[in-house]
Design a protein around this motif. Structure first.
Motif, short mmCIF file in Angstrom:
data_model
loop_
_atom_site.label_atom_id
_atom_site.label_comp_id
_atom_site.label_asym_id
_atom_site.label_seq_id
_atom_site.Cartn_x
_atom_site.Cartn_y
_atom_site.Cartn_z
N MET A 1 25.79 14.04 74.20
CA MET A 1 26.79 13.88 73.16
C MET A 1 26.84 15.19 72.38
O MET A 1 25.83 15.63 71.84
N ASN A 2 28.02 15.79 72.35
CA ASN A 2 28.15 17.04 71.62
C ASN A 2 28.37 16.77 70.12
O ASN A 2 28.50 15.62 69.70
N LYS A 3 28.40 17.84 69.33
CA LYS A 3 28.51 17.70 67.87
C LYS A 3 29.80 17.00 67.45
O LYS A 3 29.78 16.12 66.59
N CYS B 1 36.39 6.20 75.78
CA CYS B 1 36.28 6.44 77.22
C CYS B 1 35.89 7.89 77.51
O CYS B 1 35.05 8.17 78.38
N GLU B 2 36.47 8.82 76.78
CA GLU B 2 36.19 10.24 76.98
C GLU B 2 34.75 10.58 76.56
O GLU B 2 34.06 11.32 77.26
N ILE B 3 34.31 10.05 75.44
CA ILE B 3 32.93 10.29 74.99
C ILE B 3 31.94 9.72 76.00
O ILE B 3 30.94 10.35 76.33
N TYR B 4 32.23 8.53 76.51
CA TYR B 4 31.35 7.93 77.51
C TYR B 4 31.23 8.82 78.74
O TYR B 4 30.12 9.08 79.22
N ALA B 5 32.35 9.31 79.23
CA ALA B 5 32.34 10.16 80.42
C ALA B 5 31.55 11.45 80.16
O ALA B 5 30.75 11.87 81.01
N ARG B 6 31.75 12.07 79.02
CA ARG B 6 31.03 13.31 78.70
C ARG B 6 29.53 13.05 78.50
O ARG B 6 28.69 13.80 78.99
N PHE C 1 27.56 10.67 79.58
CA PHE C 1 26.81 10.22 80.75
C PHE C 1 27.20 10.95 82.03
O PHE C 1 26.82 10.53 83.12
N ASP C 2 27.95 12.04 81.88
CA ASP C 2 28.37 12.87 83.01
C ASP C 2 28.99 12.01 84.12
O ASP C 2 28.59 12.07 85.28
N ARG C 3 29.95 11.21 83.72
CA ARG C 3 30.64 10.30 84.65
C ARG C 3 32.11 10.71 84.77
O ARG C 3 32.65 11.41 83.92
N LYS C 4 32.73 10.23 85.81
CA LYS C 4 34.16 10.44 85.98
C LYS C 4 34.89 9.68 84.87
O LYS C 4 34.55 8.54 84.57
#
Length: 67
Positions: A1-3, A29-34, A36-39
């Motif tokens: 999770m970035n700042k 959805c975008e935060i989840y993908a970033r 957890f490095d998911r599509k």
């Protein structure tokens, strides 16, 4: 999770409304993908269980950062 994600999530968790607006749905959805490095996947909004899973998993990572 970035700042930026962390700050957004902090504000999201503090919100008092009982519904999500479309932009919040997209951002979760975008935060989840970033995080957890998911599509990146936007699933049917009617899939509340899947969406709640996203929120719960992001909350676990968030808690790790604030401890």
């Amino acid at each position: 999770m970035n700042k930026d994600d962390f700050e957004w999530w902090t504000n999201f968790r503090e919100s008092k409304h009982a519904y999500l607006v479309h932009d919040e749905y997209l951002t979760v959805c975008e935060i989840y993908a970033r995080t957890f490095d998911r599509k990146l996947q936007y699933f049917c909004k009617g899939c509340g269980g899947q969406f709640q899973k996203y929120i719960d998993e992001i909350n676990v990572e968030y808690q790790k950062l604030i401890e």
